[in-house]
Design an enzyme around this catalytic site. Structure first.
Site, PDB file in Angstrom:
ATOM      1  N   HIS A 240      -6.720   2.226   4.202  1.00 12.18           N
ATOM      2  CA  HIS A 240      -6.139   2.395   5.546  1.00 12.18           C
ATOM      3  C   HIS A 240      -6.816   3.560   6.281  1.00 12.18           C
ATOM      4  O   HIS A 240      -6.165   4.484   6.767  1.00 12.18           O
ATOM      5  CB  HIS A 240      -4.626   2.617   5.440  1.00 12.18           C
ATOM      6  CG  HIS A 240      -3.889   2.177   6.683  1.00 12.18           C
ATOM      7  ND1 HIS A 240      -2.661   1.566   6.659  1.00 12.18           N
ATOM      8  CD2 HIS A 240      -4.216   2.249   8.001  1.00 12.18           C
ATOM      9  CE1 HIS A 240      -2.262   1.301   7.890  1.00 12.18           C
ATOM     10  NE2 HIS A 240      -3.198   1.704   8.733  1.00 12.18           N
TER      11      HIS A 240
ATOM     12  N   GLU B 204       0.800  -1.235   0.000  1.00 17.78           N
ATOM     13  CA  GLU B 204       0.000   0.000   0.000  1.00 17.78           C
ATOM     14  C   GLU B 204       0.831   1.282   0.000  1.00 17.78           C
ATOM     15  O   GLU B 204       0.325   2.352  -0.372  1.00 17.78           O
ATOM     16  CB  GLU B 204      -0.927   0.030   1.224  1.00 17.78           C
ATOM     17  CG  GLU B 204      -0.207   0.262   2.554  1.00 17.78           C
ATOM     18  CD  GLU B 204      -1.146   0.288   3.756  1.00 17.78           C
ATOM     19  OE1 GLU B 204      -1.973  -0.634   3.891  1.00 17.78           O
ATOM     20  OE2 GLU B 204      -1.048   1.225   4.563  1.00 17.78           O
TER      21      GLU B 204
END
Ligand code: NAI
Length: 335
Positions: free
Chosen positions: A294, A262
């Site tokens: 996130h 990510e």
């Protein structure tokens, strides 16, 4: 006034830190902290960083060369820091708990979205398509939730599951027997958790023991209908193995707030670009996968707590006349 170099700044960070800051001059940088950007901290005694900043040996050296004395992480996790290298050179602080509710509630949001296919119905009704074909879910009541990691967030998630009338089994190498007895939940071995659970939710930190805790082997043990929820750290799941299991219909669904690759993608608007990550692209394309960026921590309450505790950590550091490693919220190697 002491200066703080604040990396990977987003509008919500600036808003919350400006609301609570009285003692510091904060220089906000949109760039992530990397070896290329670390020199921006020149002239600042403190640096504030977040989950996708890189704090490896070259970055630590550069920060020290530029006069930085302390690193204040505005998050709980610290797996992105080379702690062994930092030890004795750069004191590091973190925010161990800001709102376990924020993360646990997001985990349940992902589960409910997936189970009741709300992501599909939202799109349908916006297009005046009121058909409910293909949207059949299942009752959570009576199902078994397997919770890996029964710390602050895991415990809140367990309470939420119990509120839904679910049975809970848990795995944690450091079991909290009192919590388990109070709630009537059972600690089991990892394998038993994998094979018994209808829902598996990850609430453990990323360590060498937990990296790829969800892998080809553990996926083989799971029910074909299992829903896997990860709001902890991306590398807890071998995403290639997860993708394979989803494609082969060996598992039911996955809700991911974190992803192992990510760092250069999450928190950025990539809508005008081609994503150079085939696994992520395929996961995003699946009807039984929901990915959020996130954001499990992102509530008003959590942002306020993060700003207040981060600033207090720095106040404590600058006021201290003892070893900074002994101060509350100090991070050190071997934690
Ligand atoms: P915590 O420290 O209170 O609890 C972690 C639990 O995991 C402890 O009970 C510990 O014994 C257990 N654990 C350690 N090693 C384990 C292993 N090998 N297998 C299973 N369990 C193990 O931490 P907290 O506050 O509950 O946070 C959990 C994780 O959530 C953090 O480490 C972080 O990665 C993640 N997180 C994610 C956020 C997001 O926005 N998505 C925000 C905040 C935290």
């Amino acid at each position: 006034m002491e200066k703080i170099a604040f990396f990977d700044t987003k509008p919500y960070d600036k808003e919350s830190f400006d609301r609570f800051n009285t003692n510091y001059k904060i220089q906000y940088f949109e760039d992530k902290l990397t070896a290329r950007t670390a020199a921006l901290a020149k002239g600042c005694r403190a640096v504030c960083a977040f989950v996708n900043d890189t704090i490896d040996a070259p970055v630590i050296d550069s920060l020290l060369d530029n006069g930085v004395e302390v690193l204040a992480m505005r998050c709980a996790g610290y797996n992105n820091i080379d702690l062994r290298y930092a030890e004795g050179k750069l004191p590091i602080f973190r925010v161990p708990a800001y709102s376990p509710y924020a993360v646990a509630e997001h985990a349940m949001a992902l589960l409910l979205l997936l189970n009741r296919k709300v992501h599909k119905s939202y799109i349908r009704t916006r297009d005046f398509n009121f058909s409910i074909n293909g949207l059949t879910g299942f009752d959570l009541h009576g199902k078994t939730a397997g919770v890996i990691g029964t710390g602050k967030i895991g415990q809140v998630f367990i309470d939420i599951c119990l509120g839904f009338g679910m049975t809970v089994v848990a795995y944690d190498p450091y079991p909290n027997e009192k919590f388990a007895a109070d709630r009537g939940i059972t600690y089991v071995g990892k394998e038993e958790l994998f094979s018994r659970s209808d829902i598996i939710s990850l609430h453990c930190p990323l360590t060498k023991d937990t990296r790829y805790i969800i892998n080809e082997e553990s996926l083989q043990l799971m029910k074909k209908t299992v829903t896997i929820i990860n709001t902890s750290r991306g590398q807890l799941i071998d995403s290639e193995a997860l993708l394979k299991a989803l494609r082969e219909k060996r598992i039911g669904a996955a809700g991911l707030d974190v992803y192992e690759e990510e760092t250069d993608i999450f928190y950025e608007d990539k809508s005008g670009e081609i994503i150079n990550d085939d696994i992520l692209s395929l996961l995003v394309s699946m009807p039984n996968v929901i990915i959020t960026s996130h954001q499990a921590f992102l509530t008003e309450e959590a942002l306020s707590a993060i700003a207040q505790v981060t600033l207090k950590n720095l106040d404590d550091f600058f006021a201290a006349d003892t070893d900074p490693a002994k101060l509350p919220n100090a991070v050190h190697y071997g934690m």
